[in-house]
Enzyme design. Structure first.
Site, mmCIF file in Angstrom:
data_model
loop_
_atom_site.group_PDB
_atom_site.id
_atom_site.type_symbol
_atom_site.label_atom_id
_atom_site.label_comp_id
_atom_site.label_asym_id
_atom_site.label_seq_id
_atom_site.Cartn_x
_atom_site.Cartn_y
_atom_site.Cartn_z
ATOM 1 N N HIS A 155 -13.641 -16.394 -7.160
ATOM 2 C CA HIS A 155 -13.806 -16.241 -5.700
ATOM 3 C C HIS A 155 -12.459 -16.034 -5.005
ATOM 4 O O HIS A 155 -12.296 -16.402 -3.843
ATOM 5 C CB HIS A 155 -14.496 -17.460 -5.078
ATOM 6 C CG HIS A 155 -15.701 -17.930 -5.824
ATOM 7 N ND1 HIS A 155 -16.963 -17.459 -5.567
ATOM 8 C CD2 HIS A 155 -15.821 -18.806 -6.855
ATOM 9 C CE1 HIS A 155 -17.830 -18.040 -6.398
ATOM 10 N NE2 HIS A 155 -17.151 -18.857 -7.194
ATOM 11 N N SER A 276 7.534 4.525 3.317
ATOM 12 C CA SER A 276 6.808 4.833 4.544
ATOM 13 C C SER A 276 7.684 5.724 5.419
ATOM 14 O O SER A 276 8.911 5.614 5.386
ATOM 15 C CB SER A 276 6.477 3.537 5.285
ATOM 16 O OG SER A 276 6.353 3.780 6.674
ATOM 17 N N LYS A 282 9.223 -0.615 3.706
ATOM 18 C CA LYS A 282 8.037 -0.489 2.866
ATOM 19 C C LYS A 282 8.327 0.095 1.491
ATOM 20 O O LYS A 282 9.126 0.999 1.321
ATOM 21 C CB LYS A 282 6.991 0.408 3.546
ATOM 22 C CG LYS A 282 6.344 -0.208 4.755
ATOM 23 C CD LYS A 282 5.520 -1.461 4.481
ATOM 24 C CE LYS A 282 4.203 -1.159 3.820
ATOM 25 N NZ LYS A 282 3.243 -0.488 4.719
ATOM 26 N N GLU A 289 -3.176 2.586 -5.768
ATOM 27 C CA GLU A 289 -4.252 2.778 -4.785
ATOM 28 C C GLU A 289 -5.013 4.080 -5.045
ATOM 29 O O GLU A 289 -6.228 4.141 -4.942
ATOM 30 C CB GLU A 289 -3.675 2.799 -3.368
ATOM 31 C CG GLU A 289 -3.095 1.471 -2.933
ATOM 32 C CD GLU A 289 -2.259 1.628 -1.666
ATOM 33 O OE1 GLU A 289 -2.823 1.922 -0.615
ATOM 34 O OE2 GLU A 289 -1.024 1.476 -1.744
#
Ligand code: ARG
Length: 463
Positions: A155, A276, A282, A289
């Site tokens: 969980h 970025s 970043k 992804e």
């Protein structure tokens, strides 16, 4: 030029040609189409269906076309109806009437069923090689981090301690199943449809066993209708690719989480990250992804294939031309994803200290505390569970962890506790004692990583 002009009085509308053509995506099968034609021409000659001399000429010229295509001397005509048409036309342009004999006892329906099989056979071999490479990296890392304690989660809550090596080998197990799924699909695809014609076989005395053998198949399709209308193998490969993408996607999801500043369990190498355009701080895990995202298109390929096939009456229907883009996209996407994932995993930095700190802070040794009361103090498990729950509540209330909770506090909850509790709840002991088969004990994980690595090596040497 069409292969099927005789019956028609009028040229097809250019829009019909554009819509009907598959050359844009079946050119990929050019080499395999030629290989199939050489086998067919050889067999026609041996059976005396065409003259031996003509068979020889066909084979030699097909070989030349193959070379000319490979060297770029011959370009595929983008206006051809499909790759089968293009190669037969080229052959006829070069050999005249002899070229026109190639298609004796054959249809594009058995031809295309063959070509896809030959193409996917190669694609699956290179996919398997990549999967093995990824597995080898996982085994290497698993051994290296077999003692690196990290929290295991359920969980998304810290649950019990495991090691990073154990966690990586979980993906190893998934990939082993993926490998065997591809092997299985290739085995079932190992059936030669050539000689089944358009749908009803042929009256020519073809030697189907011979063409199958020449093309490296171990079996010959036993029902001509099935042979030309079967695309099970495409769906099976798309499914194997889909499930493998599920595994890669889950792994990538974890990589994304782990390299966030909330976790900081790993750091991906600069070479496999992006920045970025506006936020100078970043370093984004775009590749992970994208792999996660590309799983969607592979599932789409599988759904497309199943939907194309589900309502089709026997035998061949033009709907089936849609099979190739879907199944080729599925294997290409998987290959594309594996290519950067392998070095990305190989070069990632593992922050063992952060993993251990996360494991130490979250009461993930609470089960060990309860087990201590059971094993050392003779409590029934349910009672031990309740007492440990009370201890955890007390820790949270007063700002302790189980490791630094003073003994008096333990004894307030249950007088049976003594000094040995601290050893019993140590993370290394907790992980190290989980020696049950499949458990995270370092020697288990090392042994499994070595077993899998040896398996991959043996298989590699067999070939
Ligand atoms: N381009 C076709 C395909 O990919 C080849 C088979 C054509 N057969 C036919 N009966 N029109 O399916």
């Amino acid at each position: 030029m069409k292969l099927w002009k005789g019956r028609f009085k009028k040229e097809a509308d250019p829009k019909t040609n554009d819509f009907n053509s598959s050359i844009a995506f079946d050119s990929r099968m050019a080499q395999q189409d030629i290989e199939g034609s050489i086998a067919h021409a050889t067999m026609l000659g041996r059976q005396g269906i065409i003259a031996e001399g003509e068979s020889m000429k066909l084979c030699v010229e097909l070989g030349k076309i193959r070379e000319d295509l490979a060297s770029g001397l011959l370009a595929i005509d983008p206006d051809a109806e499909d790759i089968h048409t293009f190669i037969e036309q080229e052959l006829t342009a070069r050999l005249g009437n002899t070229g026109k004999r190639l298609h004796t006892g054959r249809s594009r329906n058995d031809q295309v069923a063959l070509d896809i099989r030959l193409t996917l056979r190669e694609d699956c071999a290179s996919l398997k090689a990549q999967l093995k490479e990824l597995l080898a990296v996982l085994c290497k890392k698993a051994e290296q981090y077999s003692e690196t304690v990290m929290p295991g989660y359920t969980h998304m809550q810290r649950a019990q301690p495991v090691t990073f090596g154990h966690h990586l080998m979980a993906y190893g197990e998934m990939l082993l199943r993926d490998l065997s799924r591809f092997e299985d699909a290739v085995k079932r695809m190992d059936v030669c449809p050539l000689g089944c014609g358009a749908l009803a076989g042929t009256t020519y005395p073809l030697d189907r066993e011979l063409t199958a053998k020449l093309l490296g198949f171990t079996q010959v399709a036993q029902n001509s209708l099935d042979a030309v209308s079967d695309r099970d193998f495409c769906a099976e490969i798309a499914f194997a690719a889909s499930l493998c993408m599920v595994h890669l996607s889950r792994l990538c999801e974890e990589l994304v989480l782990w390299c966030s500043w909330e976790f900081r369990f790993i750091e991906l190498d600069d070479a496999y990250c992006t920045g970025s355009s506006i936020m100078p701080q970043k370093k984004n895990p775009d590749l992970a992804e994208l792999i996660r995202g590309k799983s969607g298109r592979v599932f789409g390929d599988l759904m497309g294939l199943l939907t194309i096939m589900k309502g089709l009456p026997l035998a061949y229907n033009k709907d089936m031309q849609e099979d190739k883009e879907a199944v080729f996209d599925a294997v290409d996407t998987l290959k594309l994803c594996l290519t950067p994932l392998i070095p990305m995993l190989d070069t990632m930095k593992v922050r063992e200290d952060n993993m251990r700190a996360a494991a130490a802070g979250g009461f993930i040794n609470a089960t060990d505390c309860a087990d201590y009361l059971v094993a050392v103090k003779g409590f029934p498990f349910r009672e031990a569970y309740k007492l440990t729950g009370e201890l955890v509540a007390l820790c949270i209330e007063q700002g302790f962890t189980l490791e630094n909770l003073p003994l008096e506090k333990y004894q307030q909850v249950c007088p049976a506790f003594d000094e040995t509790i601290y050893q019993a709840i140590s993370l290394d002991r907790s992980v190290g004692d989980r020696r049950v088969i499949g458990g995270p004990a370092p020697e288990n994980v090392k042994a499994q990583a070595r077993r899998v690595a040896a398996l991959l090596k043996d298989e590699g040497e067999e070939k």
